[in-house]
Write an enzyme that holds these catalytic residues in place. Structure first.
Site, PDB file in Angstrom:
ATOM      1  N   TYR A   9      -2.029  -0.248  10.151  1.00  0.00           N
ATOM      2  CA  TYR A   9      -2.306  -0.907   8.837  1.00  0.00           C
ATOM      3  C   TYR A   9      -1.189  -0.785   7.783  1.00  0.00           C
ATOM      4  O   TYR A   9      -0.620  -1.715   7.309  1.00  0.00           O
ATOM      5  CB  TYR A   9      -3.590  -0.039   8.083  1.00  0.00           C
ATOM      6  CG  TYR A   9      -3.739  -0.653   6.688  1.00  0.00           C
ATOM      7  CD1 TYR A   9      -4.042  -1.657   6.275  1.00  0.00           C
ATOM      8  CD2 TYR A   9      -3.327   0.502   5.713  1.00  0.00           C
ATOM      9  CE1 TYR A   9      -4.496  -2.057   4.734  1.00  0.00           C
ATOM     10  CE2 TYR A   9      -3.510   0.252   4.320  1.00  0.00           C
ATOM     11  CZ  TYR A   9      -3.921  -0.954   3.727  1.00  0.00           C
ATOM     12  OH  TYR A   9      -3.975  -1.080   2.797  1.00  0.00           O
ATOM     13  N   SER A  39       0.816  -1.399   0.008  1.00  0.00           N
ATOM     14  CA  SER A  39       0.045  -0.040  -0.137  1.00  0.00           C
ATOM     15  C   SER A  39       0.804   1.260  -0.009  1.00  0.00           C
ATOM     16  O   SER A  39       1.919   1.131   0.444  1.00  0.00           O
ATOM     17  CB  SER A  39      -0.801   0.034   1.241  1.00  0.00           C
ATOM     18  OG  SER A  39      -1.441   1.335   1.413  1.00  0.00           O
TER      19      SER A  39
HETATM   20  N1  NAD Z   1      -8.508  -0.186  -2.399  1.00  0.00           N
HETATM   21  C1  NAD Z   1      -7.352   0.521  -2.149  1.00  0.00           C
HETATM   22  O1  NAD Z   1      -7.357   1.745  -2.261  1.00  0.00           O
HETATM   23  C2  NAD Z   1      -6.130  -0.238  -1.610  1.00  0.00           C
HETATM   24  C3  NAD Z   1      -4.968   0.614  -1.391  1.00  0.00           C
HETATM   25  C4  NAD Z   1      -3.853   0.172  -1.081  1.00  0.00           C
HETATM   26  C5  NAD Z   1      -3.726  -1.142  -0.792  1.00  0.00           C
HETATM   27  N2  NAD Z   1      -4.888  -1.853  -0.968  1.00  0.00           N
HETATM   28  C6  NAD Z   1      -4.670  -3.413  -0.627  1.00  0.00           C
HETATM   29  O2  NAD Z   1      -5.257  -4.047  -1.768  1.00  0.00           O
HETATM   30  C7  NAD Z   1      -5.772  -5.251  -1.253  1.00  0.00           C
HETATM   31  C8  NAD Z   1      -7.291  -5.520  -1.692  1.00  0.00           C
HETATM   32  O3  NAD Z   1      -8.049  -4.258  -0.978  1.00  0.00           O
HETATM   33  P1  NAD Z   1      -9.377  -4.111  -1.570  1.00  0.00           P
HETATM   34  O4  NAD Z   1      -9.546  -2.639  -1.590  1.00  0.00           O
HETATM   35  O5  NAD Z   1     -10.019  -5.053  -2.831  1.00  0.00           O
HETATM   36  O6  NAD Z   1     -10.371  -4.507  -0.038  1.00  0.00           O
HETATM   37  P2  NAD Z   1     -11.589  -5.255   0.048  1.00  0.00           P
HETATM   38  O7  NAD Z   1     -11.912  -5.250   1.725  1.00  0.00           O
HETATM   39  O8  NAD Z   1     -12.664  -5.108  -0.769  1.00  0.00           O
HETATM   40  O9  NAD Z   1     -11.104  -6.649  -0.134  1.00  0.00           O
HETATM   41  C9  NAD Z   1      -9.862  -7.497   0.839  1.00  0.00           C
HETATM   42  C10 NAD Z   1     -11.040  -9.049   0.649  1.00  0.00           C
HETATM   43  O10 NAD Z   1     -10.165  -9.706   1.673  1.00  0.00           O
HETATM   44  C11 NAD Z   1     -11.143 -10.729   2.417  1.00  0.00           C
HETATM   45  N3  NAD Z   1     -10.822 -11.054   3.651  1.00  0.00           N
HETATM   46  C12 NAD Z   1     -10.361 -10.157   4.835  1.00  0.00           C
HETATM   47  N4  NAD Z   1     -10.071 -11.104   5.661  1.00  0.00           N
HETATM   48  C13 NAD Z   1      -9.927 -12.188   5.270  1.00  0.00           C
HETATM   49  C14 NAD Z   1      -9.275 -13.297   5.755  1.00  0.00           C
HETATM   50  N5  NAD Z   1      -8.835 -13.603   7.073  1.00  0.00           N
HETATM   51  N6  NAD Z   1      -9.255 -14.570   5.079  1.00  0.00           N
HETATM   52  C15 NAD Z   1      -9.803 -14.552   3.758  1.00  0.00           C
HETATM   53  N7  NAD Z   1     -10.286 -13.437   3.140  1.00  0.00           N
HETATM   54  C16 NAD Z   1     -10.506 -12.154   4.173  1.00  0.00           C
HETATM   55  C17 NAD Z   1     -12.324  -9.925   2.630  1.00  0.00           C
HETATM   56  O11 NAD Z   1     -13.664 -10.641   2.808  1.00  0.00           O
HETATM   57  C18 NAD Z   1     -12.382  -8.841   1.399  1.00  0.00           C
HETATM   58  O12 NAD Z   1     -13.359  -9.284   0.345  1.00  0.00           O
HETATM   59  C19 NAD Z   1      -5.621  -5.477   0.436  1.00  0.00           C
HETATM   60  O13 NAD Z   1      -4.655  -6.140   0.543  1.00  0.00           O
HETATM   61  C20 NAD Z   1      -5.586  -3.761   0.699  1.00  0.00           C
HETATM   62  O14 NAD Z   1      -4.847  -3.656   1.975  1.00  0.00           O
HETATM   63  C21 NAD Z   1      -6.146  -1.455  -1.128  1.00  0.00           C
END
Ligand code: NAD
Length: 324
Positions: free
Chosen positions: A153, A128
């Site tokens: 985080y 991130s």
């Molecule tokens: N969206 C953003 O702007 C952004 C920015 C930087 C980093 N990220 C990273 O990208 C990745 C995806 O993010 P996103 O925006 O799609 O988030 P999101 O919350 O929509 O997706 C994460 C998924 O992981 C699943 N999850 C959570 N805990 C779990 C567990 N213990 N076992 C199995 N599944 C589990 C959730 O049910 C969810 O569907 C993450 O690692 C997040 O930290 C996202």
């Protein structure tokens, strides 16, 4: 061969899985359908993926011992995209334990299972822009130090990068970490600004604007992120003197003032926003801005979508999905 995508019911995981299926790959999704936000949205994404013959979903918890190892025992799986995480920055202030469990223990289970199983050609995982924490030098470059996280985080994401490097070094596991910068677009997250703002603007209720609006973000459209993830997946780090581990920024390379972001939502919704100016929140940074030189050079990553084009696409999807 098959790609295992963790977090496949989530915003980015769903979008990546869908694109992999569209180019003819088989995909195994792995997701716990965590109730951090409305599970119906996760079910709706999973239902979209289930329309493809090459897809199946494993509903399990990466932090539960043996769960991921069981999923990856399928010999057809040769690549892993690890996107499951506890994702919100602010929620980590009040719920630190979930972040250690899912992001630290969960990622360990994923990478250790990849090592034990063997035959994994590439592990791509989500980091991130938050890892840049209190850095003041802009734009944020992958070579910059990341030793000043301002949220738990961010600390878990920085830890993920160190663990991945170590596994690549010790066990020659090819791994690539991608630092995503504020991702937005259709099928996005209800806890993120674009959803919250659009919902309130359409309802005529005030929107919370932190740091009195003096915020800038490198907002990155989901299709550009998906293209970057797949480009990375297709280019495992080559063997050489260094460990086979790389880290890249995936951002739009344009730092936008938050107030301009809100203006574009106003135009797309044809409604005026009511601003509720508030101080900077704990864990938040006032600005993010991605240096994407390395991602462009090594992955051919070129973001194509401005907020003027991307926000209306989100608003159109939001209206259809929510029936408003
Ligand atoms: N969206 C953003 O702007 C952004 C920015 C930087 C980093 N990220 C990273 O990208 C990745 C995806 O993010 P996103 O925006 O799609 O988030 P999101 O919350 O929509 O997706 C994460 C998924 O992981 C699943 N999850 C959570 N805990 C779990 C567990 N213990 N076992 C199995 N599944 C589990 C959730 O049910 C969810 O569907 C993450 O690692 C997040 O930290 C996202």
């Amino acid at each position: 061969m098959t790609v295992l995508v963790t977090g496949a019911a989530g915003f980015i995981g769903f979008s990546v899985a869908r694109a992999l299926l569209a180019r003819g790959e088989s995909v195994v999704g792995f997701d716990s359908f965590d109730p951090y936000y409305d599970v119906r949205l996760k079910e709706a994404r999973a239902a979209e993926l289930a329309k493809h013959r090459g897809f199946r979903m494993v509903r399990d918890d990466i932090a539960a011992e043996g769960a991921f190892a069981a999923a990856i025992s399928d010999p057809a799986i040769d690549r892993v995209v690890h996107l499951a995480a506890q994702a919100g920055v602010r929620y980590s202030i009040t719920n630190p334990d979930v972040y250690i469990r899912t992001n630290v223990v969960g990622q360990f289970n994923v990478i250790e299972a990849c090592r034990r199983r063997g035959g994994i050609r590439h592990l791509v995982y989500a980091s991130s822009s938050s890892v840049y924490g209190g850095n003041e030098k802009l734009p944020f470059a992958v070579e910059d130090k990341i030793d000043r996280p301002v949220s738990l985080y961010a600390a878990t994401k920085a830890a993920n990068e160190l663990v991945a490097h170590c596994y690549s070094h010790l066990y020659d596991l090819p791994a690539t970490g991608l630092r995503f910068f504020t991702v937005y677009g259709p099928w996005g997250r209800p806890d993120m600004a674009l959803w919250i703002f659009t919902k309130s603007i359409l309802a005529g209720t005030p929107i919370p604007v932190f740091n009195e609006g003096r915020m800038r973000r490198d907002f990155t459209y989901i299709d550009d992120i998906v293209a970057g993830v797949i480009a990375a997946l297709d280019r495992p780090p080559a063997a050489g003197k260094q460990a086979r581990h790389r880290v890249y920024n995936l951002g739009n390379h344009k730092s936008e003032p938050l107030l301009r972001y809100i203006e574009v939502i106003e135009r797309a919704t044809n409604h005026k926003a009511i601003l509720d100016l508030q101080p900077l929140q704990a864990g938040d940074v006032p600005e993010s801005f991605a240096d994407i030189e390395a991602s462009t050079r090594d992955l051919g990553f070129v973001p194509r979508t401005s907020i003027d084009d991307g926000i209306p696409k989100f608003v159109e999807w939001y209206r259809a999905y929510n029936g408003v």
